[in-house]
Design an enzyme around this catalytic site. Sequence first.
Site, PDB file in Angstrom:
ATOM      1  N   LYS A 109       0.654  -0.982   0.066  1.00  0.00           N
ATOM      2  CA  LYS A 109       0.021   0.159  -0.007  1.00  0.00           C
ATOM      3  C   LYS A 109       0.219   1.422   0.336  1.00  0.00           C
ATOM      4  O   LYS A 109       0.585   1.982  -0.369  1.00  0.00           O
ATOM      5  CB  LYS A 109      -0.390  -0.284   1.110  1.00  0.00           C
ATOM      6  CG  LYS A 109      -1.390  -1.307   1.012  1.00  0.00           C
ATOM      7  CD  LYS A 109      -2.809  -0.727   2.697  1.00  0.00           C
ATOM      8  CE  LYS A 109      -2.345  -0.924   3.726  1.00  0.00           C
ATOM      9  NZ  LYS A 109      -1.466  -2.390   3.804  1.00  0.00           N
ATOM     10  N   ARG A 156      -9.947   0.687   7.666  1.00  0.00           N
ATOM     11  CA  ARG A 156      -9.648  -0.347   8.207  1.00  0.00           C
ATOM     12  C   ARG A 156      -9.970  -1.152   9.358  1.00  0.00           C
ATOM     13  O   ARG A 156     -10.536  -2.301   9.496  1.00  0.00           O
ATOM     14  CB  ARG A 156      -7.849  -0.935   8.578  1.00  0.00           C
ATOM     15  CG  ARG A 156      -7.477  -0.119   9.388  1.00  0.00           C
ATOM     16  CD  ARG A 156      -5.982   0.513   9.390  1.00  0.00           C
ATOM     17  NE  ARG A 156      -4.721  -0.768   9.344  1.00  0.00           N
ATOM     18  CZ  ARG A 156      -3.851  -0.661   8.924  1.00  0.00           C
ATOM     19  NH1 ARG A 156      -3.742   0.430   8.793  1.00  0.00           N
ATOM     20  NH2 ARG A 156      -2.798  -1.431   9.278  1.00  0.00           N
ATOM     21  N   ARG A 179      11.827  -4.566   4.944  1.00  0.00           N
ATOM     22  CA  ARG A 179      12.172  -3.025   4.419  1.00  0.00           C
ATOM     23  C   ARG A 179      12.905  -2.708   5.643  1.00  0.00           C
ATOM     24  O   ARG A 179      13.217  -3.215   6.318  1.00  0.00           O
ATOM     25  CB  ARG A 179      10.438  -3.355   5.459  1.00  0.00           C
ATOM     26  CG  ARG A 179      10.090  -2.160   5.483  1.00  0.00           C
ATOM     27  CD  ARG A 179       8.194  -1.591   5.166  1.00  0.00           C
ATOM     28  NE  ARG A 179       7.336  -2.428   6.421  1.00  0.00           N
ATOM     29  CZ  ARG A 179       6.484  -1.887   6.233  1.00  0.00           C
ATOM     30  NH1 ARG A 179       6.033  -1.427   5.497  1.00  0.00           N
ATOM     31  NH2 ARG A 179       5.603  -3.182   7.380  1.00  0.00           N
ATOM     32  N   ARG A 237      11.250  -1.879  11.317  1.00  0.00           N
ATOM     33  CA  ARG A 237      10.164  -1.404  11.636  1.00  0.00           C
ATOM     34  C   ARG A 237      10.092  -1.780  13.115  1.00  0.00           C
ATOM     35  O   ARG A 237      10.011  -3.444  13.183  1.00  0.00           O
ATOM     36  CB  ARG A 237       9.143  -1.294  11.272  1.00  0.00           C
ATOM     37  CG  ARG A 237       7.952   0.392  10.937  1.00  0.00           C
ATOM     38  CD  ARG A 237       6.843   0.083   9.958  1.00  0.00           C
ATOM     39  NE  ARG A 237       5.938  -0.618   9.909  1.00  0.00           N
ATOM     40  CZ  ARG A 237       5.248   0.110   9.405  1.00  0.00           C
ATOM     41  NH1 ARG A 237       4.571   0.177   8.349  1.00  0.00           N
ATOM     42  NH2 ARG A 237       3.359  -0.806  10.387  1.00  0.00           N
ATOM     43  N   ARG A 295      -0.968  -8.870  13.202  1.00  0.00           N
ATOM     44  CA  ARG A 295      -0.993  -7.484  12.515  1.00  0.00           C
ATOM     45  C   ARG A 295      -1.803  -8.349  11.317  1.00  0.00           C
ATOM     46  O   ARG A 295      -2.922  -7.758  10.862  1.00  0.00           O
ATOM     47  CB  ARG A 295      -0.746  -7.036  11.836  1.00  0.00           C
ATOM     48  CG  ARG A 295       0.027  -5.962  12.533  1.00  0.00           C
ATOM     49  CD  ARG A 295       1.546  -5.460  12.321  1.00  0.00           C
ATOM     50  NE  ARG A 295       1.990  -4.614  10.734  1.00  0.00           N
ATOM     51  CZ  ARG A 295       2.907  -4.857  10.356  1.00  0.00           C
ATOM     52  NH1 ARG A 295       3.906  -5.281  10.968  1.00  0.00           N
ATOM     53  NH2 ARG A 295       2.883  -3.998   9.267  1.00  0.00           N
TER      54      ARG A 295
END
Length: 212
Positions: free
Chosen positions: A13, A88, A125, A158, A169
Amino acid sequence: MKIIMLGAPGAGKGTQAKQIAAKYEIPHISTGDIFRANIKEGTELGKKAKAFMDKGELVPDELTCDLVVDRISKPDAAKGYVLDGFPRTIPQAEALTGIRDLIVTGVQTCALPIYENIVHRMGGRRACIGCGATYHVEFNAPKVEDVCDTCGGELVLRDDDKPETVQKRLSVYHAQTQPLIDYYKKANVLVEVDGTQDINVVFQDIVKILGA
Ligand code: AP5
Ligand code: MG
């Protein structure tokens, strides 16, 4: 042009929203980025949000909806925006429609990559602590390891990208966010894009939908 990016954690996203924002000259509004900026600044909102984010849970709607409604009322959002990570939950989607009479012109979902694929994306990431740009050590590497191409800031993992938090999640996504797919399907505004393809191919697919 009002766009909602809807997809699982790691679906891409943020990666795609940044490119959409640059091409169509509309602001990229990421609730996750807003919360992370507040955590960094040590604000009250940041302290409250961190407690939920560290567990992989959603920040409560009452802390989230007003924030977004306020942000999209700013002058730079007058000709549109790309929302990344909001709504969400169904109440968040309702808050958006009720208050702003939102017309969703594009919604990205993703043929959900398998769990290992998502953990692989998250594990690789790297996010810039300066400007928030994101990279992947394998799929979208910075020119110099751990240094942001854009601002020269340090790139870090992160906090919520540990495998056990990613698992949480994902289950929160299935329980609370996936129902929005039907919600927007019924409203006839959902367009699905296969997010498992190469980053540039995904973007080309999005441009085909939104117009060049
Ligand atoms: P948020 O920051 O929104 O995280 P998320 O939804 O879990 O999604 P991610 O940012 O992890 O994934 P992404 O889809 O943006 O993927 P990306 O492009 O980075 O939310 C974090 C937390 O904040 C939530 O858990 C919650 O606590 C809270 N929160 C936020 N919004 C909220 C709301 N509205 N209500 C309540 N709570 C809220 O890509 C991932 C990696 O893969 C990158 O390294 C990228 O380079 C790479 N990649 C991307 N696309 C591809 C591709 N096509 N091929 C290969 N690699 C790719
Ligand atoms: Mg993101």
